[in-house]
Scaffold this active site. Structure first.
Site, mmCIF file in Angstrom:
data_model
loop_
_atom_site.group_PDB
_atom_site.id
_atom_site.type_symbol
_atom_site.label_atom_id
_atom_site.label_comp_id
_atom_site.label_asym_id
_atom_site.label_seq_id
_atom_site.Cartn_x
_atom_site.Cartn_y
_atom_site.Cartn_z
ATOM 1 C CB VAL A 1 3.474 1.877 -0.944
ATOM 2 C CG1 VAL A 1 4.003 1.842 -1.253
ATOM 3 C CG2 VAL A 1 2.296 0.005 -1.106
ATOM 4 C CG ASP B 1 11.320 4.246 -1.218
ATOM 5 O OD1 ASP B 1 12.662 3.803 -0.233
ATOM 6 O OD2 ASP B 1 10.493 4.206 -1.647
#
Length: 315
Positions: free
Chosen positions: A250, A254
């Site tokens: 996760v 980003d």
């Protein structure tokens, strides 16, 4: 240094662990976390940890939207909320301890009206900083070319746009000529081109085509455990992955983007920024759930990545 991040379809990121996952039966979990999420918000979280300043522009609504606002305040992130009528989504990541596998659930998000996304563009026109990071999926109702519109807004005030999206957000964002850097995963690049891209040469050719077309000046392709590739007018840099024991995937992409933009905003060249981005992506994989990357791990991996030798030669 200051940047702006844009998250059109943010989420409250819920994560926890369970011993085993079964259908029908109630299962107990632990190590529960609630974090503000969505591409641009995740980028801002890591960028601020590294010592920069980031203002988050995001759309939120409903009770979950109010909770998201609170979580951003808890993380001490500067924010510019664009209110919407729809309910902000909640994304869930569950780590199964017995198998060491992670299960991730997300929804398409709330529908956004024309007046709401136009309000977002107007607010973004007032953003400060040399970079605007447009990251994450497009919510229903937002036009396919929205990220291209963002790039035009950025260009009008002399800022560079960094794009990290998928599907129609990626395709529409690259339809114009305003993106400084785009970071697709290998799967996203395959979906964009419609080609299998089964080896490094075809990946490099696909990325180089985007550069030649003027869609982006730099293309950084993340390839998970196979490393990453940077393509621009100067050529191609292909690096191996940094070895790490994975706890969660996760936010790795980003964090990769956050590392790159932090290095760029610090005045480093694109090749250095690419290596630093890879270090940040590897650091994110170390942390469980939605924790993202931390500076000490990024710096450690950056030292390792600095000596990594390119793989092959393409062009």
């Amino acid at each position: 240094m200051e940047i702006a991040t844009l998250t059109v379809n943010p989420a409250i990121d819920l994560s926890f662990e369970a011993q085993r996952i079964f259908h029908t039966h109630k299962m107990r979990g632990d190590k529960e976390r609630h974090d503000p999420g969505g591409g641009g918000i995740n980028v801002a979280r890591v960028f601020v940890r590294l010592g920069g300043t980031a203002r988050c522009f995001y759309l939120s609504g409903g009770a979950a939207g109010a909770a998201l606002d609170h979580l951003l305040d808890v993380h001490q992130l500067a924010r510019c909320r664009i209110p919407i009528a729809g309910e902000t989504r909640i994304s869930t990541a569950i780590f199964e301890q017995a198998s060491a596998k992670e299960y991730r659930f997300s929804t398409s998000g709330p529908s956004v009206s024309r007046s709401e996304w136009e309000d977002c563009l107007e607010r973004l026109a007032q953003a400060r900083g040399d970079y605007i990071v447009a990251s994450g999926s497009l919510a229903p109702g937002v036009p396919d070319d929205f990220y291209d519109r963002v790039a035009r807004v950025a260009a009008q005030r002399g800022a560079r746009t960094i794009l990290d999206s998928s599907g129609r957000g990626l395709a529409g964002g690259l339809a114009g000529h305003g993106v400084f850097l785009v970071k697709p995963s290998l799967g996203e690049l395959r979906a964009l081109t419609g080609d299998p891209l089964e080896d490094d040469r075809t990946v490099a050719e696909a990325a180089a085509a985007l550069v030649r077309q003027g869609a982006a000046q730099h293309v950084a392709v993340s390839m998970a455990h196979e490393g990453a590739m940077l393509v621009n007018a100067s050529g191609t840099l292909r690096l191996p992955a940094i070895a790490v024991k994975a706890a969660s995937s996760v936010g790795a992409g980003d964090s990769f983007v956050a590392g790159m933009v932090f290095a760029l905003a610090s005045g480093r060249d694109i090749d250095h920024a690419f290596r630093y981005g890879m270090a940040a992506g590897a650091a994110a994989v170390l942390t469980p759930g939605t924790s993202l990357a931390y500076p000490a791990d990024i710096e450690r991996f950056a030292r390792e990545g600095a000596v990594a030798q390119p793989i092959g030669s393409f062009g």
